[in-house]
Structures are given as structure tokens and as C-alpha cells.
Design an enzyme around this catalytic site. Sequence first.
Site, mmCIF file in Angstrom:
data_model
loop_
_atom_site.group_PDB
_atom_site.id
_atom_site.type_symbol
_atom_site.label_atom_id
_atom_site.label_comp_id
_atom_site.label_asym_id
_atom_site.label_seq_id
_atom_site.Cartn_x
_atom_site.Cartn_y
_atom_site.Cartn_z
ATOM 1 N N GLU A 143 -4.598 -1.279 4.357
ATOM 2 C CA GLU A 143 -5.119 -1.424 2.994
ATOM 3 C C GLU A 143 -6.505 -2.013 3.044
ATOM 4 O O GLU A 143 -6.765 -2.956 3.800
ATOM 5 C CB GLU A 143 -4.273 -2.396 2.162
ATOM 6 C CG GLU A 143 -3.023 -1.893 1.543
ATOM 7 C CD GLU A 143 -2.363 -2.976 0.679
ATOM 8 O OE1 GLU A 143 -3.091 -3.778 0.048
ATOM 9 O OE2 GLU A 143 -1.125 -3.024 0.659
ATOM 10 N N GLU A 173 -2.036 0.904 -10.832
ATOM 11 C CA GLU A 173 -0.615 0.643 -11.098
ATOM 12 C C GLU A 173 -0.557 -0.274 -12.316
ATOM 13 O O GLU A 173 -0.682 -1.485 -12.212
ATOM 14 C CB GLU A 173 0.050 0.012 -9.878
ATOM 15 C CG GLU A 173 0.094 0.943 -8.678
ATOM 16 C CD GLU A 173 0.699 0.290 -7.450
ATOM 17 O OE1 GLU A 173 1.932 0.307 -7.304
ATOM 18 O OE2 GLU A 173 -0.084 -0.251 -6.635
ATOM 19 N N LYS A 209 1.750 -3.573 -12.568
ATOM 20 C CA LYS A 209 1.714 -4.649 -11.584
ATOM 21 C C LYS A 209 1.420 -5.978 -12.268
ATOM 22 O O LYS A 209 0.560 -6.065 -13.149
ATOM 23 C CB LYS A 209 0.645 -4.379 -10.519
ATOM 24 C CG LYS A 209 1.022 -3.306 -9.524
ATOM 25 C CD LYS A 209 0.036 -3.215 -8.376
ATOM 26 C CE LYS A 209 0.240 -4.333 -7.383
ATOM 27 N NZ LYS A 209 -0.591 -4.155 -6.170
ATOM 28 N N GLU A 245 -5.493 -6.563 -10.152
ATOM 29 C CA GLU A 245 -4.336 -5.943 -9.507
ATOM 30 C C GLU A 245 -4.024 -4.568 -10.094
ATOM 31 O O GLU A 245 -3.399 -3.743 -9.447
ATOM 32 C CB GLU A 245 -3.106 -6.849 -9.638
ATOM 33 C CG GLU A 245 -3.139 -8.082 -8.760
ATOM 34 C CD GLU A 245 -3.021 -7.745 -7.282
ATOM 35 O OE1 GLU A 245 -2.276 -6.814 -6.939
ATOM 36 O OE2 GLU A 245 -3.686 -8.415 -6.473
#
Length: 484
Positions: free
Chosen positions: A282, A336, A339, A345
Site C-alpha cells: 500500500e 471507501e 470507512k 480515510e
Amino acid sequence: MLSTLFHSYTPNLSMALPATSIHKFFTLFTFLLHLSSFTSSQSFIGVNYGVVADNLPAPEATAKLLQSTAIEKVRMYGADPGMIRALANTGIGIVIGAANGDIPALASDPNFATQWVNSNVLAYPDSNIIVINVGNEVMTAVDQSLVPLCLPAMQNVQNALNAASLGGKIKVSTVHSMAVLGSSDPPSSAVFNSGFSDTMRSLLKFHSANGSPFMINPYPFFAFQSDTRPETLAFCLFQPNAGRVDSGNGIKYMNMFDAQVDAVRSALNAMGFKDVEIVVAETGWAYKGDPNEAGTSIENAKAYNGNLINHLRSKVGTPLMPGKSVDTYIFALYDENLKPGPGSERSFGLFKPDLSVTYDVGLSKNSQTPTTPTPTSPTPTTPTTPATPSPVQAAGWCVPKPGVSDAQLQSNLDYVCSQGLDCGPLQPGGACFEPNTVASHASYAMNLLYQTAGRNPWNCDFLQTATLTSNNPSYNGCIYPGGV
């Protein structure tokens, strides 16, 4: 994970010209490889596919999107059946994951591991599964009871693969945060956290025996949040900067990504595992965040990911691993939206749910040809890259803008010549040494980077000190590479 690697270093402004023939060999070799790297996919570019969202496109649509890009590998955090099926017969490499919650059963019951492999691997014979990650950031997880179970779980999964005659095709690993390093400043001194050195040594023996990679999550984004000076931002975004010298070996690092990856390399070497390969599981940059989250912007996210991709395509490598690109999975394919945590995030996605780009970093197979740059204007604290590439023929050469100071040109010169490019013509006796001025040397160097790094918009930016020209700047015996 948060990293403060290098943020306290004193910049060294001295000119850094390559001095060894082996470095020049790697430069020539990687340049020749680079010439053919913009026509299709690149095996070293991957992306993370998270599913903590309620607005994701259908797996089939995502598979088609991926096939239209240079992305050749996808990392999942689980083993999503729909996505694995959608990627069948595409050739795209798939990394699947066993959840942290599955580790106790995988560790204690070989039959459970066999069933897991049967259900998540053997059930998809037409899908190119290449790695199984057993857990995510287990070593630094809140539940430390999983730490001693991680290796037995990996061993049982490996045994199940071996029994299915897939042990040589599919690798077994686990993903770590940068917090597994006890120290990383400077990179040459990096070692693993002594609290789990025995466990780490056993894990690395497994990797070495099975030829599986050590997977790590380096995030210059978090490093910048702990040190928000403008020069640190430029260092993190692969933009021109003074560089930071490793006091242990004298290597000048010009970007945080290389420094973090080389810190991991040093830690592996220090433990005696020079043969274990590194994979970046990542890395990414949030394009939006809460008001207190420094550096979150479209411009910075585009600069980081665009320049990272360009760095990987150059195949220059890192100072400790020259001449090759580390397999890197960018976080993330989509946002996302469910999240928890700060706004960042939910703001890492390269693409939107409607499959349009959040910002263009040149991943489309149709946009990898040289392009004409459209500059943006950076603020004093936020270096940026140029705007979105467009599929038109690029101008021939990159040169300094009129009126740029010698100090800025020297910084550009230092940056280019520390990237593994051949600045030999600028040394005494070289074809471009005369006139011996900063402006002349910087002009040659800036064009050299533009030509060898892909002729993308951000390659002729240099913090708004460069411009493109169709007039060949070559003179006498000094030949500038490039041309319309």
C-alpha cells in the site's frame, strides 16, 4: 502508518553527480527498457481494491476499467468471489487475503486451511491469483495474540497450496506497517522492532525458503503530516528539493518513498535476508481530508501518485536496489465511503463510482503517450504538478524559464543528477561542460529528466521554473536528447 523517517535531516545543497560506471550502466539499461514501457501494462503497477463502501461499481465494470489501464495487479483485503470471477481470463494478477479473524483457525487446523484454499483459490481456475496474504498489519495490531499465530497460519496455507501443486505459482505472505521498524532514520541504520525480532526472523526464514515477498505499507503521506514544512512536502511528492543525506553511507535521497523502501531493505539485510524481495502493498495520498489533516488536496494526491508511477516506470529503482522497480500497489482504486476515521480515510480513490478519474495520473492505456503540459500555480506551501495530460504530441525539449534564479536552477540540477541519470556530459571535459554556468548545466539536466522520465506534464514542471520549446537547444558538440 505514521512515519517520521528523515523529517529531521539537514538538507545538503551540494551538487550530486553520479560517479561510478555501474550507476551509468544501470542508467543506460533502464533507459532502454523505458522506451517500450508506455504502450501497455506495467507488471510492477498494482492497485488496492477495498470494499468498505455501498456505492462500488459492479465487479464486471471494474474488471473492464482495469483492463483499460496500465494496472496489472489488484490487491484485495479478502477474497471477494464476484471480483475474482470478474477478473478471470484477464491476465490481471490477483492478491487475495485471509482476514485477521481467520488466523487462529488457519494456524490451528490444517483442514481449515485446506478448505480455505479450496474455496478461495481452487474454485477459480481461470483467475490469476498470485499471492495470498494471511492477515493485514498483524504485528502492530491491537490484538497481539495473533502475532505468534501468523506464521503457523501461513505455513498451513502454504502446505495446502503445495498439496494442490500450486506452491510454486502462488506465494504466501502477510502485510506489515512501517511500525515494524524499530528505527529507520537514516535508512542505512534501519532495524526491525526488537519486541518481535524472533517472530520476524522466523517469518523471514519462511519467505526465504518459499521465495515469497516481504510486503510493507510505506506512506510518505503520513510522514508529511508529522512534518509539514514545505521542503518536506516536496521531498514526499518527488518534486525538486535539496535532498537528504543518509549519514551512514553518504547516499543523498531525493524522495521519501525511496528512503522508506530502502529502510526496509536495510532492516532485511541487517537480519541476514538479502534474498527476500520487497513488495509495496500500500502507498497513496489522500485528495481530501478534515481541516486539521495537512497536505490533503487533489494537487498533492495527483503529484504523489503521478510522480510515483513515473518513478516506477523509469526503472531507476532506489539507491539500495538500483535498476528495477519494486512491485507497488497504490491505495486505492475507489474511495471507501463507509470507512470510519478522519475524512482522509474515505478519500484515496483514483477512480469514482461512475468509473471516471478522480484526477488523471496517466494510468489509461490511451494517455501514456507524451503530452503537452498545462502548468498549475503552486502556493508557497503546496508544490503541485501540472494539470491533466491530453493525448497530443509533446514539444521537443524542456528548458528553464527566463528569469529563474541560480539557486532554484542549482536545486533542479541537484535533483536530476541524483536520480540515476547520466550527468557525465556536465562534468569537466564533458561535451556540455562549457559554458560552465548553473543555467547551462541545469538546462541540459532538466531536459534529460523530461526525456527519460516519459515526457509527461509533470516532468517539465520543476516547481514552475521550466517550459517546453520546439527550438533545439543543442549547441556545438552538446546534443540535447529529444525532439518533436
